[in-house]
Design a protein around this motif. Structure first.
Motif, PDB file in Angstrom:
ATOM      1  N   PHE A   1       0.788  -1.227  -0.182  1.00 15.68           N
ATOM      2  CA  PHE A   1      -0.072  -0.062   0.083  1.00 15.68           C
ATOM      3  C   PHE A   1       0.737   1.347   0.064  1.00 15.68           C
TER       4      PHE A   1
ATOM      5  N   LYS B   1       3.412   0.238  -5.794  1.00 16.88           N
ATOM      6  CA  LYS B   1       2.125   0.847  -6.179  1.00 16.88           C
ATOM      7  C   LYS B   1       2.152   1.112  -7.918  1.00 16.88           C
TER       8      LYS B   1
ATOM      9  N   TRP C   1      -3.679   4.967  -0.113  1.00 13.15           N
ATOM     10  CA  TRP C   1      -3.621   4.224  -1.406  1.00 13.15           C
ATOM     11  C   TRP C   1      -5.210   4.303  -2.008  1.00 13.15           C
TER      12      TRP C   1
END
Length: 434
Positions: A165, A171, A222
């Motif tokens: 996250f 990501k 996130w």
């Protein structure tokens, strides 16, 4: 046109009345196959209400890879269509596992992608829309643990699966996968996924949790980043998070509805998470038999009623959006399980949706976990419902579909909520026989 009380009482076949095929689950014509949108706290298609009776079958893509099992995908959709189910939630991911879609970051197996193409195109044939989940919180089918493994192989200093996250590289792996999926051109119907109205919504993650940060800040950041990212590529489709619905630190007055105190320590926060830009509707799951006690008890039903009511109220009063009860069920492996209890549980969920619909509330629909065709017992986690082997449950599902289709068939929003006089149709929809 507007409907008067006299029109509705006559129950004829003009534009103000139920269509002649209201009990025929043959679906809608192609010209009505518009993109699902939301209007206030309801789902709509072509500006008409769209209340959902749906189901989960998570393994469709994997089964579609192999010609020997591909037919089971069609069977699921055919069986679902026969009882009026209109939405299926399924996995659009398989990260680094057997028959992986994403073999490594941004490296795909084209045969598996073609299998997903088949699932999407086949759903359309049966007039079923898809909620496609983009990855998993759990290890099954890869999920966040697999992303972190990829990061470690690449030399990243990662200490927890929850680094999924927060680490920029991880990501970016996720974003690249989102971009590839949404821009995928279906090899069967030649439609780009982001333009295909067969897709009801994108789900950021199945049951995200970030227990390493009970404050909820890490997961919140996130969600904020990824919801906007999905919308930046595909502004047409709805987006939801995939949450179980646990209340967190931002609403101490609501944690009483959680199944236990642990639920508020897993890094999720129902109201805060859903106030994020880019999130279109709320998601909630219901598992009294794993959250409260495995043994079947009346406490399960009491919990379901309170759990659903609190989330419907919050979706109306704080979020201004529909709420989808994206998973619910009871396991045949639970001590004390019987079909009668399962029917009571399903009816309880359905009744809460109907009661909300009656008032124009936020209860947008529910998705059974899970619907299976015959011959797939080896995939059963205890929750599978095979309609041909469950006639009483099948009847309850079918009745709910008929009722919701009747709602969805009214000619206009003013008609839908404006006709005050009780009439035969209303008796059919609300008669307390669930």
């Amino acid at each position: 046109m507007e409907c008067g009380e006299e029109d509705l009482n006559e129950m004829g076949r003009d534009a103000c009345r139920l269509p002649p095929r209201i009990y025929d689950f043959g679906g809608v014509e192609d010209d009505a196959w518009g993109m699902v949108q939301k209007k206030g706290n309801q789902f709509v298609v072509n500006d008409q209400p769209f209340y959902v009776n749906g189901f989960n079958t998570y393994w469709l893509m994997v089964f579609a890879v192999d010609q020997s099992t591909r037919g089971k995908v069609s069977e699921v959709f055919q069986h679902a269509s026969s009882v009026g189910l209109t939405v299926c939630r399924t996995w659009a991911f398989n990260d680094g596992q057997w028959r992986a879609l994403q073999k490594s970051p941004s490296v795909y197996d084209e045969d598996v992608f073609k299998a997903l193409d088949f699932v999407v195109s086949e759903a359309k044939k049966y007039k079923i829309r898809l909620i496609l989940s983009l990855t998993n919180n759990w290890d099954e089918y890869g999920g966040k643990a697999q992303y972190v493994k990829w990061g470690k192989v690449a030399g990243l200093n990662l200490t927890s699966d929850d680094d999924f996250f927060s680490h920029p590289t991880i990501k970016n792996y996720y974003k690249a996968n989102v971009k590839a999926l949404l821009n995928r051109v279906n090899t069967i119907n030649n439609l780009t996924y982001k333009d295909d109205p067969t897709i009801f919504a994108w789900e950021l993650m199945n049951e995200p949790r970030c227990a390493s940060d009970p404050s909820g800040d890490k997961l919140q950041a996130w969600i904020e980043e990824m919801a906007v990212y999905v919308k930046s590529i595909d502004p047409k489709h709805l987006v939801e998070i995939g949450l179980e619905g646990f209340y967190g630190p931002s609403t101490p007055n609501r944690v009483q509805f959680n199944p236990d105190t642990f639920a508020q320590q897993v890094g999720t926060d129902f109201i805060r998470n859903h106030q994020v830009l880019g999130v279109d509707f709320a998601s909630v799951h219901i598992y009294a038999d794993t959250w409260i006690s495995e043994a079947i008890s009346d406490d399960h039903i009491s919990f379901v009623k309170a759990w659903m009511q609190s989330h419907i109220e919050d979706a109306e009063n704080f979020l201004g959006m529909p709420v989808m009860f994206g998973e619910f069920g009871v396991s045949t492996n639970d001590p004390g399980y019987n079909t009668s209890f399962r029917n009571t549980l399903v009816s309880t969920v359905y009744k809460a949706i109907l009661n909300s619909s009656k008032k124009g509330g936020s209860g947008g629909g529910s998705l059974l976990w899970q619907l299976f065709p015959e011959g797939t017992d080896y995939m059963d986690d205890g929750y599978a419902i095979v309609l041909s082997k469950s006639p009483s449950t099948s009847d309850i599902i079918s009745l709910q579909s008929k009722r919701l289709m009747s709602f969805n068939s009214f000619c206009s929003w003013k008609c839908h909520w404006g006709c005050k006089k009780r009439h035969p149709f209303e008796t059919f929809v609300y008669h307390d026989d669930l």
